[in-house]
Design an enzyme around this catalytic site. Structure first.
Site, PDB file in Angstrom:
ATOM      1  N   ARG A  82       9.080  42.718  -7.073  1.00  0.00           N
ATOM      2  CA  ARG A  82       9.721  43.235  -8.334  1.00  0.00           C
ATOM      3  C   ARG A  82      10.306  44.703  -7.823  1.00  0.00           C
ATOM      4  O   ARG A  82      11.372  45.085  -8.671  1.00  0.00           O
ATOM      5  CB  ARG A  82       8.619  43.379  -9.269  1.00  0.00           C
ATOM      6  CG  ARG A  82       9.061  43.692 -10.754  1.00  0.00           C
ATOM      7  CD  ARG A  82       8.051  44.010 -12.068  1.00  0.00           C
ATOM      8  NE  ARG A  82       7.316  45.139 -11.726  1.00  0.00           N
ATOM      9  CZ  ARG A  82       6.556  46.004 -12.660  1.00  0.00           C
ATOM     10  NH1 ARG A  82       6.813  45.245 -13.963  1.00  0.00           N
ATOM     11  NH2 ARG A  82       5.907  46.868 -12.580  1.00  0.00           N
ATOM     12  N   TYR A 121      18.224  41.118 -19.729  1.00  0.00           N
ATOM     13  CA  TYR A 121      17.561  42.307 -20.039  1.00  0.00           C
ATOM     14  C   TYR A 121      18.255  43.600 -19.438  1.00  0.00           C
ATOM     15  O   TYR A 121      18.084  44.528 -19.637  1.00  0.00           O
ATOM     16  CB  TYR A 121      16.229  42.384 -19.647  1.00  0.00           C
ATOM     17  CG  TYR A 121      15.638  42.055 -18.329  1.00  0.00           C
ATOM     18  CD1 TYR A 121      15.660  42.915 -17.338  1.00  0.00           C
ATOM     19  CD2 TYR A 121      15.279  40.890 -18.076  1.00  0.00           C
ATOM     20  CE1 TYR A 121      15.099  42.753 -16.060  1.00  0.00           C
ATOM     21  CE2 TYR A 121      14.790  40.407 -16.584  1.00  0.00           C
ATOM     22  CZ  TYR A 121      14.815  41.219 -15.901  1.00  0.00           C
ATOM     23  OH  TYR A 121      14.454  41.097 -14.529  1.00  0.00           O
ATOM     24  N   HIS A 267       6.850  30.007 -17.596  1.00  0.00           N
ATOM     25  CA  HIS A 267       5.811  30.017 -16.484  1.00  0.00           C
ATOM     26  C   HIS A 267       4.312  29.342 -17.300  1.00  0.00           C
ATOM     27  O   HIS A 267       4.177  28.183 -16.787  1.00  0.00           O
ATOM     28  CB  HIS A 267       5.344  31.475 -15.992  1.00  0.00           C
ATOM     29  CG  HIS A 267       6.674  31.879 -15.473  1.00  0.00           C
ATOM     30  ND1 HIS A 267       7.368  31.226 -14.141  1.00  0.00           N
ATOM     31  CD2 HIS A 267       7.293  32.895 -15.365  1.00  0.00           C
ATOM     32  CE1 HIS A 267       8.301  32.151 -13.921  1.00  0.00           C
ATOM     33  NE2 HIS A 267       8.154  33.120 -14.457  1.00  0.00           N
ATOM     34  N   ASP A 318      14.984  30.540 -12.534  1.00  0.00           N
ATOM     35  CA  ASP A 318      14.532  31.883 -12.372  1.00  0.00           C
ATOM     36  C   ASP A 318      14.963  32.998 -11.522  1.00  0.00           C
ATOM     37  O   ASP A 318      16.125  33.497 -11.715  1.00  0.00           O
ATOM     38  CB  ASP A 318      12.863  31.802 -12.448  1.00  0.00           C
ATOM     39  CG  ASP A 318      12.089  33.047 -12.777  1.00  0.00           C
ATOM     40  OD1 ASP A 318      12.658  34.135 -13.306  1.00  0.00           O
ATOM     41  OD2 ASP A 318      10.757  33.098 -12.539  1.00  0.00           O
TER      42      ASP A 318
HETATM   43 ZN   LIG Z   1      11.660  35.062 -15.698  1.00  0.00          ZN
END
Ligand SMILES: [Zn+2]
Length: 441
Positions: A82, A121, A267, A318
């Site tokens: 991340r 986002y 998910h 994803d």
């Molecule tokens: Zn995602």
């Protein structure tokens, strides 16, 4: 676009099964006639022709990380990945994101994807300063999909906090936030679909990023539009939710009125029995992303139990560790085999359903994902004579085919891929390479 076009399919996926010798008439971007047991006529599509594939969960910019964040000798986790992802996010602007997304969506078209759900986002400029047009990034994504020849549902995402207990956004995360759900709703109200191939939906990033008191504001704005939300991808998310709310993420979403038939939980990997029942009983769809879930060490989700509980399933690539809906589809079944020690929980028809009509429904395109009169004329023809697929019985080819076996793709009646070549983006690999080099030198 020709007024009327006739296609002959050697094999075609009709009503959940494979039929041989099928004529399809396409007029005005829709199927007008489907005729079985027909002699060859019109444009001949050899191989297995499927309805268009829907990639129901995408973050286009994650594609830049493919093959660049393998941990090697160092220990890695979802959270170290991340951090790298935030680095890419921080380097993009509307022009570089347009170029990257156009190439990524073109890669999707080559893989048979006719519609993408972009969970978007990355809204604002560095430090969280809005662009002159505060929706410039979303507009870039919709233009990118149009240039790549596929439809898009822009799932404009509410993202407010960095932790479940409401800590403010930090560093690159500040580019994601609108201050409050009301601020998000005000901004997203100005987003307009860029043409007939775009829809606007909503997303809640996760219970980590949107406090429960803000969730009803998102749902009020969405009012029947598709709403997507990441749910229980990692055990740490559940733990933080239990500490702060005393409830699982699914229970928090249920209590705030987020679950329901227009909502898709992405998910849904680490669930309790009560979570599965809440999702299934409310008709909430579940989007599985098996290649990302394995790549990021998320864990094996309870796909068959979710389907049994009543959740329609769909699929997404994803993080784009690979873009291959066939790999995602068989991942549904193969991950269940690893988890349960049994084979055959999801037959080929269930895999195709998730990749086609299931994904389109989750993205708000209820008239796509089937080959039937009146439906949008999306087609994906898969070679049955490649080294991977030759010898397969046509229905079971979905257990062997890859994105490389996609020969022809039609989106709303428009040929986007012919003989494996994208008709709108001349050199997709080069476009990807150039776009990635611009953000990750
Ligand atoms: Zn995602």
């Amino acid at each position: 676009m020709p007024v009327s076009q006739r296609y002959w399919c050697e094999f075609a996926w009709i009503d959940g099964q494979v039929r041989a010798d099928v004529w399809l008439t396409v007029d005005g971007g829709r199927f007008t006639e489907v005729t079985l047991d027909a002699a060859p006529d019109g444009i001949r599509l050899y191989g297995l022709t499927l309805p268009g594939l829907a990639n129901a969960h995408s973050h286009a910019f994650h594609r830049a990380l493919r093959g660049r964040v393998e941990p090697g000798h160092e220990s890695g986790s979802f959270w170290t990945w991340r951090d790298a992802m935030y680095g890419v996010a921080d380097s993009l602007d509307p022009d570089t994101y347009f170029a990257l997304a156009r190439a990524v969506y073109a890669e999707m078209a080559l893989a048979g994807v006719t519609c993408v759900g972009e969970f978007h986002y990355l809204h604002h400029g560095p430090g969280g300063t809005p662009y002159d047009d505060p929706n410039a990034m979303g507009a870039a994504l919709m233009s990118a999909a149009a240039e790549a020849g596929i439809r898009i549902t822009l799932l404009d995402t509410c993202y407010l906090t960095s932790t479940v207990d409401g800590q403010p956004l930090r560093g690159p995360q500040r580019r994601f936030g609108d201050g409050s759900a009301a601020g998000w709703a005000e901004r997203v109200s100005a987003v307009r679909p860029a043409g007939p191939g775009a829809l606007i939906g909503a997303a809640v990033h996760s219970v980590r990023a949107v406090p429960d008191a803000e969730l009803p504001v998102v749902m009020e704005w969405a009012a029947g539009k598709p709403v997507h939300v990441h749910v229980s991808e990692q055990p740490a998310e559940n733990k933080a939710s239990l500490v702060h709310y005393g409830r699982t993420p699914t229970a928090v979403l249920a209590d705030a009125g987020v679950l329901g038939p227009t909502t898709t939980a992405v998910h849904a990997t680490h669930l309790t029995d009560a979570d599965r029942a809440a999702l299934g009983d409310s008709g909430t769809a579940v989007c599985l992303c098996p290649t990302t879930e394995r790549d990021l060490a998320d864990g094996l989700g309870p796909a068959a139990a979710l389907a049994d509980a009543g959740s329609p399933l769909c699929l997404g690539s994803d993080s784009h560790a690979v873009i291959d809906l066939f790999e995602e589809a068989r991942g549904m079944e193969l991950h269940e085999r690893l988890r349960t020690g049994h084979r055959g929980l999801f037959p080929a028809a269930a895999l195709v359903r998730a990749a086609t009509i299931g994904g389109h429904a989750a993205l708000g395109w209820s008239d796509a994902g089937t080959i039937a009169p009146g439906a949008r004329a999306d087609l994906v023809t898969v070679a049955l004579d490649s080294v991977r697929t030759t010898g397969c019985r046509p229905p079971e080819a979905v257990f062997a085919a890859t994105a490389a076996d996609v020969r022809h793709v039609l989106v709303d009646g428009r040929p986007v891929v012919r003989d494996g070549v994208h008709q709108l983006v001349p050199d997709v690999a080069r476009a990807l390479g150039d776009a990635i080099a611009a953000v990750l030198p």
